[in-house]
Scaffold this motif. Structure first.
Motif, mmCIF file in Angstrom:
data_model
loop_
_atom_site.group_PDB
_atom_site.id
_atom_site.type_symbol
_atom_site.label_atom_id
_atom_site.label_comp_id
_atom_site.label_asym_id
_atom_site.label_seq_id
_atom_site.Cartn_x
_atom_site.Cartn_y
_atom_site.Cartn_z
ATOM 1 N N ALA A 45 0.838 -1.204 0.000
ATOM 2 C CA ALA A 45 0.000 0.000 0.000
ATOM 3 C C ALA A 45 0.867 1.245 0.000
ATOM 4 O O ALA A 45 2.060 1.190 0.324
ATOM 5 C CB ALA A 45 -0.921 -0.006 1.217
ATOM 6 N N ALA A 46 0.250 2.365 -0.366
ATOM 7 C CA ALA A 46 0.955 3.644 -0.376
ATOM 8 C C ALA A 46 0.031 4.741 0.129
ATOM 9 O O ALA A 46 -1.169 4.742 -0.163
ATOM 10 C CB ALA A 46 1.443 3.969 -1.784
ATOM 11 N N LEU A 47 0.605 5.650 0.878
ATOM 12 C CA LEU A 47 -0.111 6.851 1.310
ATOM 13 C C LEU A 47 0.258 7.955 0.335
ATOM 14 O O LEU A 47 1.445 8.243 0.138
ATOM 15 C CB LEU A 47 0.291 7.232 2.729
ATOM 16 C CG LEU A 47 -0.509 8.356 3.383
ATOM 17 C CD1 LEU A 47 -1.938 7.900 3.657
ATOM 18 C CD2 LEU A 47 0.156 8.813 4.684
ATOM 19 N N VAL A 48 -0.733 8.555 -0.309
ATOM 20 C CA VAL A 48 -0.465 9.577 -1.324
ATOM 21 C C VAL A 48 -1.230 10.858 -1.013
ATOM 22 O O VAL A 48 -2.262 10.844 -0.337
ATOM 23 C CB VAL A 48 -0.843 9.086 -2.741
ATOM 24 C CG1 VAL A 48 -0.067 7.846 -3.118
ATOM 25 C CG2 VAL A 48 -2.336 8.849 -2.856
ATOM 26 N N GLU A 49 -0.679 11.942 -1.522
ATOM 27 C CA GLU A 49 -1.379 13.224 -1.502
ATOM 28 C C GLU A 49 -1.833 13.518 -2.918
ATOM 29 O O GLU A 49 -1.039 13.404 -3.864
ATOM 30 C CB GLU A 49 -0.460 14.336 -1.007
ATOM 31 C CG GLU A 49 -1.114 15.715 -1.001
ATOM 32 C CD GLU A 49 -0.156 16.807 -0.573
ATOM 33 O OE1 GLU A 49 -0.041 17.041 0.642
ATOM 34 O OE2 GLU A 49 0.490 17.405 -1.464
ATOM 35 N N CYS A 50 -3.085 13.861 -3.091
ATOM 36 C CA CYS A 50 -3.639 14.172 -4.408
ATOM 37 C C CYS A 50 -4.110 15.615 -4.443
ATOM 38 O O CYS A 50 -4.835 16.057 -3.545
ATOM 39 C CB CYS A 50 -4.818 13.259 -4.741
ATOM 40 S SG CYS A 50 -4.390 11.524 -4.904
ATOM 41 N N GLU A 51 -3.691 16.351 -5.464
ATOM 42 C CA GLU A 51 -4.180 17.711 -5.675
ATOM 43 C C GLU A 51 -5.051 17.717 -6.923
ATOM 44 O O GLU A 51 -4.675 17.175 -7.965
ATOM 45 C CB GLU A 51 -3.032 18.709 -5.825
ATOM 46 C CG GLU A 51 -2.366 19.056 -4.513
ATOM 47 C CD GLU A 51 -1.723 20.435 -4.526
ATOM 48 O OE1 GLU A 51 -2.259 21.342 -5.214
ATOM 49 O OE2 GLU A 51 -0.688 20.595 -3.868
ATOM 50 N N LEU A 52 -6.215 18.359 -6.810
ATOM 51 C CA LEU A 52 -7.151 18.402 -7.924
ATOM 52 C C LEU A 52 -6.898 19.625 -8.803
ATOM 53 O O LEU A 52 -6.856 20.750 -8.308
ATOM 54 C CB LEU A 52 -8.589 18.456 -7.402
ATOM 55 C CG LEU A 52 -9.093 17.223 -6.647
ATOM 56 C CD1 LEU A 52 -10.528 17.442 -6.208
ATOM 57 C CD2 LEU A 52 -8.994 15.990 -7.511
ATOM 58 N N GLU A 53 -6.754 19.369 -10.085
ATOM 59 C CA GLU A 53 -6.733 20.473 -11.044
ATOM 60 C C GLU A 53 -8.136 20.686 -11.603
ATOM 61 O O GLU A 53 -8.472 21.765 -12.072
ATOM 62 C CB GLU A 53 -5.742 20.166 -12.168
ATOM 63 C CG GLU A 53 -5.552 21.311 -13.148
ATOM 64 C CD GLU A 53 -4.495 21.020 -14.191
ATOM 65 O OE1 GLU A 53 -4.770 21.245 -15.391
ATOM 66 O OE2 GLU A 53 -3.397 20.564 -13.817
ATOM 67 N N THR A 54 -8.939 19.629 -11.546
ATOM 68 C CA THR A 54 -10.362 19.716 -11.892
ATOM 69 C C THR A 54 -11.129 19.051 -10.755
ATOM 70 O O THR A 54 -10.531 18.416 -9.897
ATOM 71 C CB THR A 54 -10.652 18.977 -13.213
ATOM 72 O OG1 THR A 54 -10.234 17.617 -13.083
ATOM 73 C CG2 THR A 54 -9.921 19.627 -14.377
ATOM 74 N N GLY A 55 -12.432 19.202 -10.746
ATOM 75 C CA GLY A 55 -13.208 18.631 -9.655
ATOM 76 C C GLY A 55 -14.400 17.831 -10.158
ATOM 77 O O GLY A 55 -15.524 18.324 -10.140
ATOM 78 N N ARG A 56 -14.166 16.628 -10.608
ATOM 79 C CA ARG A 56 -15.237 15.772 -11.139
ATOM 80 C C ARG A 56 -15.711 14.787 -10.068
ATOM 81 O O ARG A 56 -14.968 14.473 -9.133
ATOM 82 C CB ARG A 56 -14.751 14.995 -12.359
ATOM 83 C CG ARG A 56 -14.145 15.844 -13.454
ATOM 84 C CD ARG A 56 -15.103 16.895 -13.972
ATOM 85 N NE ARG A 56 -14.486 17.684 -15.029
ATOM 86 C CZ ARG A 56 -14.994 18.820 -15.494
ATOM 87 N NH1 ARG A 56 -16.113 19.299 -14.984
ATOM 88 N NH2 ARG A 56 -14.382 19.485 -16.459
ATOM 89 N N THR A 57 -16.921 14.305 -10.231
ATOM 90 C CA THR A 57 -17.473 13.312 -9.318
ATOM 91 C C THR A 57 -16.565 12.087 -9.247
ATOM 92 O O THR A 57 -16.185 11.525 -10.274
ATOM 93 C CB THR A 57 -18.884 12.887 -9.780
ATOM 94 O OG1 THR A 57 -19.736 14.030 -9.799
ATOM 95 C CG2 THR A 57 -19.465 11.837 -8.842
ATOM 96 N N HIS A 58 -16.187 11.691 -8.022
ATOM 97 C CA HIS A 58 -15.368 10.499 -7.761
ATOM 98 C C HIS A 58 -13.993 10.583 -8.420
ATOM 99 O O HIS A 58 -13.349 9.562 -8.643
ATOM 100 C CB HIS A 58 -16.065 9.222 -8.235
ATOM 101 C CG HIS A 58 -17.361 8.945 -7.559
ATOM 102 N ND1 HIS A 58 -18.150 7.842 -7.858
ATOM 103 C CD2 HIS A 58 -18.046 9.601 -6.578
ATOM 104 C CE1 HIS A 58 -19.236 7.858 -7.123
ATOM 105 N NE2 HIS A 58 -19.205 8.907 -6.334
ATOM 106 N N GLN A 59 -13.512 11.791 -8.731
ATOM 107 C CA GLN A 59 -12.312 11.921 -9.570
ATOM 108 C C GLN A 59 -11.097 11.180 -9.013
ATOM 109 O O GLN A 59 -10.465 10.385 -9.735
ATOM 110 C CB GLN A 59 -11.961 13.405 -9.763
ATOM 111 C CG GLN A 59 -10.706 13.609 -10.605
ATOM 112 C CD GLN A 59 -10.438 15.055 -10.917
ATOM 113 O OE1 GLN A 59 -11.345 15.802 -11.254
ATOM 114 N NE2 GLN A 59 -9.184 15.491 -10.792
ATOM 115 N N ILE A 60 -10.739 11.420 -7.763
ATOM 116 C CA ILE A 60 -9.550 10.779 -7.209
ATOM 117 C C ILE A 60 -9.733 9.266 -7.179
ATOM 118 O O ILE A 60 -8.838 8.505 -7.557
ATOM 119 C CB ILE A 60 -9.246 11.327 -5.804
ATOM 120 C CG1 ILE A 60 -8.793 12.785 -5.890
ATOM 121 C CG2 ILE A 60 -8.175 10.485 -5.112
ATOM 122 C CD1 ILE A 60 -8.603 13.456 -4.543
#
Length: 353
Positions: free
Chosen positions: A258-273
């Motif tokens: 497993a990995a712990l990640v940080e995600c930054e959104l450039e767009t904001g879609r439903t369920h995107q990440i």
């Protein structure tokens, strides 16, 4: 003004009078009046007032928002008070990070639905905010309600901002619709993923559309009619598993579970990440929609991580950071929320495995 039998039953809170300038000639009534009324009134609210018969031109009520103005028209505007909030407020505890007359920032717990809908008529964040804010809600679109400018999934926790006034709602909605391209907006999430991404940092640029069941989303061809541009930037914070040691801190190890990640959104879609991480082959731990096939990976964990992972019944996704420009003061606002207890326990168990 208007037919007495059809007048708005709300109490009038005031009236205004404007004289159309020569520059206003030929402009739409709703467009010019929105400019004159200022940030407190959105164009949709002005259009609603026109259709309600609350606007008179040269003494005669009008109901067409697209009516063209003539120079020196006299416009009378009757201002009804905001309608009572719908749905009803409910006394639901909230973790308030910040609040002023324009907006409120909350740390949403997992399990709380943002807005009433099918199957969730009560017990939502909106119900809670209506109760909490009370008369401080000035009337989004003429109704005393909180202005939802972005959402978190029911089982995703973390920072959200909600507007309390029309002008804040307009400005924040524009910022989120623009995804921060022309202003200051930053959204960062922390997610625990099955497996480990190949690189320590990267970008997923893949359009999203509806899946077959119309609730879930999936990566789709860019040319498909419902395809929406979607970009997620990710950075690996840590890697977990029984064979993580490689001699190089942060180096990729295919054996890591497993990995712990940080995600930054450039767009904001439903369920995107959630969709983008699954598209990489590393779905969010506990994700019931996009990670079911990976649930048996918990059997490879040592205790207590195995039990903790099997008992974790939501996606391990948390909106950790939200930064934006205050819609009225122009001040840069930045808010962070630590991992909730259940996700912190999960990460700690993986780290110890």
């Amino acid at each position: 003004m208007g037919d007495p039998d059809n007048e708005d039953p709300r109490e009038l809170i005031g009236s205004l009078r404007f004289e159309a300038t020569q520059e206003a000639a030929g402009k739409r009534l709703d467009q010019w009046l929105t400019q004159m009324l200022g940030a407190e009134f959105s164009r949709s609210r002005v259009q609603a007032l026109i259709r309600q018969g609350a606007i008179a031109v040269d003494g005669k009520p009008v109901d067409d928002p697209g009516r063209k103005l003539k120079a020196f028209n006299i416009l009378d505007v009757a201002l009804p008070g905001p309608e009572a909030a719908q749905p009803a407020g409910e006394d639901i505890p909230l973790d308030i990070l910040y609040e002023d007359a324009e907006l409120v920032v909350i740390n949403k717990p997992a399990g709380l639905v943002v807005h009433p809908g099918a199957g969730n008529a009560t017990g939502t964040l909106v119900n809670a905010l209506i109760h909490h804010c009370g008369d401080s809600l000035s009337g989004i679109g003429g109704v005393k309600r909180p202005g939802i400018v972005h959402r978190l999934d029911k089982e995703t926790s973390g920072v959200m901002v909600v507007a309390k006034t029309d002008r804040a709602h307009r400005a924040l909605s524009e910022a989120f619709a623009d995804h921060g391209r022309t202003g200051d907006l930053q959204r960062a999430y922390v997610a625990l993923l099955w497996g480990t991404p190949e690189r320590n940092a990267g970008t997923v640029d893949a359009p999203l559309g509806r899946a077959a069941d119309r609730v879930r989303r999936s990566v789709v061809p860019a040319g498909r009619g419902d395809a929406r541009h979607a970009v997620t930037h990710y950075k690996v914070l840590d890697r977990f598993g029984t064979s993580v040691a490689t001699g190089k801190p942060g180096a990729r190890n295919p054996a890591a579970l497993a990995a712990l990640v940080e995600c930054e959104l450039e767009t904001g879609r439903t369920h995107q990440i959630r969709v983008h991480m699954a598209h990489m082959g590393h779905p969010v731990v506990g994700d019931p929609d996009y990670g079911q096939a990976f649930r048996t990976k918990a059997n490879r964990l040592s205790e207590p991580a195995r039990t903790v992972a099997k008992n974790f019944q939501r996606q391990a996704l948390h909106a950790q950071l939200l930064a934006f420009t205050h819609p009225v003061t122009g001040e840069m606002m930045r808010f962070e929320a630590p991992l909730p207890a259940d996700m912190a326990e999960l990460v700690a168990a993986f780290r110890a495995s």
